[in-house]
Design an enzyme around this catalytic site. Sequence first.
Site, PDB file in Angstrom:
ATOM      1  N   LYS A   1     -36.539  41.446  32.237  1.00  0.00           N
ATOM      2  CA  LYS A   1     -35.396  41.982  31.487  1.00  0.00           C
ATOM      3  C   LYS A   1     -35.778  43.316  30.848  1.00  0.00           C
ATOM      4  O   LYS A   1     -36.725  43.388  30.067  1.00  0.00           O
ATOM      5  CB  LYS A   1     -34.979  40.977  30.412  1.00  0.00           C
ATOM      6  CG  LYS A   1     -33.920  41.487  29.439  1.00  0.00           C
ATOM      7  CD  LYS A   1     -33.671  40.481  28.321  1.00  0.00           C
ATOM      8  CE  LYS A   1     -32.820  41.070  27.203  1.00  0.00           C
ATOM      9  NZ  LYS A   1     -32.662  40.125  26.075  1.00  0.00           N
TER      10      LYS A   1
ATOM     11  N   ASP B   1     -30.773  46.936  22.389  1.00  0.00           N
ATOM     12  CA  ASP B   1     -29.694  45.944  22.346  1.00  0.00           C
ATOM     13  C   ASP B   1     -29.023  45.953  20.977  1.00  0.00           C
ATOM     14  O   ASP B   1     -29.565  45.431  20.005  1.00  0.00           O
ATOM     15  CB  ASP B   1     -30.256  44.552  22.654  1.00  0.00           C
ATOM     16  CG  ASP B   1     -29.169  43.485  22.638  1.00  0.00           C
ATOM     17  OD1 ASP B   1     -27.982  43.849  22.742  1.00  0.00           O
ATOM     18  OD2 ASP B   1     -29.514  42.296  22.538  1.00  0.00           O
TER      19      ASP B   1
ATOM     20  N   LYS C   1     -24.988  42.875  16.410  1.00  0.00           N
ATOM     21  CA  LYS C   1     -26.038  42.278  15.603  1.00  0.00           C
ATOM     22  C   LYS C   1     -26.001  42.849  14.182  1.00  0.00           C
ATOM     23  O   LYS C   1     -25.594  43.994  13.986  1.00  0.00           O
ATOM     24  CB  LYS C   1     -27.421  42.605  16.196  1.00  0.00           C
ATOM     25  CG  LYS C   1     -27.705  42.027  17.563  1.00  0.00           C
ATOM     26  CD  LYS C   1     -29.075  42.484  18.036  1.00  0.00           C
ATOM     27  CE  LYS C   1     -29.388  41.994  19.431  1.00  0.00           C
ATOM     28  NZ  LYS C   1     -29.659  40.536  19.479  1.00  0.00           N
TER      29      LYS C   1
ATOM     30  N   ASP D   1     -36.597  44.730  23.211  1.00  0.00           N
ATOM     31  CA  ASP D   1     -35.854  43.790  24.047  1.00  0.00           C
ATOM     32  C   ASP D   1     -36.107  44.024  25.532  1.00  0.00           C
ATOM     33  O   ASP D   1     -35.483  43.384  26.369  1.00  0.00           O
ATOM     34  CB  ASP D   1     -34.356  43.881  23.739  1.00  0.00           C
ATOM     35  CG  ASP D   1     -33.628  42.573  23.999  1.00  0.00           C
ATOM     36  OD1 ASP D   1     -34.288  41.517  24.022  1.00  0.00           O
ATOM     37  OD2 ASP D   1     -32.400  42.604  24.189  1.00  0.00           O
TER      38      ASP D   1
ATOM     39  N   ASP E   1     -23.632  39.770  23.231  1.00  0.00           N
ATOM     40  CA  ASP E   1     -25.037  39.768  22.834  1.00  0.00           C
ATOM     41  C   ASP E   1     -25.864  38.807  23.682  1.00  0.00           C
ATOM     42  O   ASP E   1     -27.069  38.693  23.496  1.00  0.00           O
ATOM     43  CB  ASP E   1     -25.170  39.419  21.344  1.00  0.00           C
ATOM     44  CG  ASP E   1     -26.542  39.771  20.784  1.00  0.00           C
ATOM     45  OD1 ASP E   1     -27.213  40.645  21.372  1.00  0.00           O
ATOM     46  OD2 ASP E   1     -26.951  39.177  19.772  1.00  0.00           O
TER      47      ASP E   1
ATOM     48  N   GLU F   1     -26.496  39.382  26.751  1.00  0.00           N
ATOM     49  CA  GLU F   1     -26.452  40.380  27.826  1.00  0.00           C
ATOM     50  C   GLU F   1     -27.636  40.290  28.785  1.00  0.00           C
ATOM     51  O   GLU F   1     -27.529  40.659  29.947  1.00  0.00           O
ATOM     52  CB  GLU F   1     -26.374  41.786  27.228  1.00  0.00           C
ATOM     53  CG  GLU F   1     -27.691  42.451  26.855  1.00  0.00           C
ATOM     54  CD  GLU F   1     -28.494  41.713  25.791  1.00  0.00           C
ATOM     55  OE1 GLU F   1     -29.742  41.807  25.833  1.00  0.00           O
ATOM     56  OE2 GLU F   1     -27.907  41.040  24.921  1.00  0.00           O
TER      57      GLU F   1
ATOM     58  N   ARG G   1     -29.096  37.787  30.195  1.00  0.00           N
ATOM     59  CA  ARG G   1     -28.849  36.902  31.329  1.00  0.00           C
ATOM     60  C   ARG G   1     -27.890  37.534  32.341  1.00  0.00           C
ATOM     61  O   ARG G   1     -27.952  37.237  33.537  1.00  0.00           O
ATOM     62  CB  ARG G   1     -28.339  35.553  30.833  1.00  0.00           C
ATOM     63  CG  ARG G   1     -27.009  35.592  30.124  1.00  0.00           C
ATOM     64  CD  ARG G   1     -26.776  34.362  29.264  1.00  0.00           C
ATOM     65  NE  ARG G   1     -27.607  34.383  28.066  1.00  0.00           N
ATOM     66  CZ  ARG G   1     -27.608  33.401  27.150  1.00  0.00           C
ATOM     67  NH1 ARG G   1     -26.832  32.343  27.313  1.00  0.00           N
ATOM     68  NH2 ARG G   1     -28.386  33.487  26.096  1.00  0.00           N
TER      69      ARG G   1
END
Length: 497
Positions: free
Chosen positions: A266, A271, A278, A289, A348, A350, A352
């Site tokens: 990933k 993010d 968030k 991230d 959020d 995201e 996946r």
Amino acid sequence: MIFNITLSNTAADLSKKSNSLLLKIFSDKQYLKKELDNFLSSKNIILNSSLKKNFLSKEKQEVKFINHSGKPDQVILTKLFADEKFDVDKFRDLMSKLVIGLKDDDINFIQVELPDNELFKKFYPTSEYFYQTFVEGIHLGNYTFDKYKSEKKSPKKLSINFNNSDKNIKTAIKTGEQLLSAVDFAKDLSNEPAITLTPAELLKRTKKELLKLGVQVTALNKAELKKRKMNSLLAVAEGSDNPPYLIILKYKPAKKSSRKIALVGKGVTYDSGGYSIKPTDSMIEMNGDMAGASAVIGTIMAAAKLKLSVELIGVIPAVENMISGRAYKPGDIISTASGKTIEVKNTDAEGRLILADALEYASKLKPDEILDFATLTGACVVALGEFTAGLLTKNDTISSDLKGSGEKTFERIWQLPFWDDFSEGLKSDIADTSNLGPRWGGAITAGKFLEKFVDEKIPWAHIDLAGPALKHKFRSYTEKYNTGFGVRLMIDYLSKK
């Protein structure tokens, strides 16, 4: 880095030099007093009775003192026994603390008196790996990320010599330094602020470092991603002015390998949470991230340096998850390269979504197995704490081998249940699946979502490293900076292939 370090194992005694430190590690509990007396006598070191009494007591593990009777200038005596309190990271952490603690000291030379590796045979598979943990600890403790500080000192020279002439130490030094240089690169990537490490910059830095090692580095740009209908990846990226890439790494050993393994990471370089935004406190560390991506890049870099015999493919979806008039929204339905559709319940979730297209791409390359790495869920950290990665797989061989490598390297991993019952929470009335399950078992339902995009004929495992990849206070070398978690774990795992 704190120091410009040179490691050796020669007959030279660096403790006789000016600005020197002698570290002696005692590990034979039965003969501690006798060994201490013999050591002090052989080195002509005077230890006052109070310090000696403290050191020989059960409570005191270490004493450090100025040597007024000659060289070395400083002495550290420490005790580490192969007892029920011992773990395989003790020497790694000991050396890390040593280096960190000398940051402001005027020390240029360290002589290390190693313990007898035979006392620790049950904890380490080989003497070489026993010695390698010392090397790793030194380099882990030496890492800093201070490139943006306007006032910083140039690294001082520090020579460290191990007293043992065992030829395995020389190999351990070489292996450890090659491995840790890749870990350091992974750390540099995951600690870099998002304002500079965009998806394009991640691609640029990866090319710069890996091409010279013979690793092929290519990327699919936005136009190519559209052509391949990778709309799940594109949806996440749409809110940002920085375009996405699917970065592809290929490492082939000199001799043809019978195994081809795909590593998917990933790569969300920042993010914000998107419209499911968030809070500020949760955003601050979201430059990290992309730690799944940096783990894959670092692993392939280390594999190339160490000349591993297994063929590797790296697949990294690199995006930013931002907010704009173009950004995807809760309630959207997006299609994927696989043809499956997804109801977006939370922007959020995201990671996946970008991994869905990446895993489908990796499956088409027909590897012998696929492993993906992601800072995917806070739920995994709640379940396992900050220093343990979550493992989701139905493959017992992968699970056993990964857990074994985790115990050996102390990049520990724990398997969560992965029953199909958990898929029930992902059902959608308006799409093939939703991107978010119920509150309970969030790390597991995230894994079940990813499973839908992997060829069921290919052995696969998902590693959620949301806890250990980011800085935490478990060890001296994990406190200040994102950790590069996964590289040491994977090199050990892949070395067995």
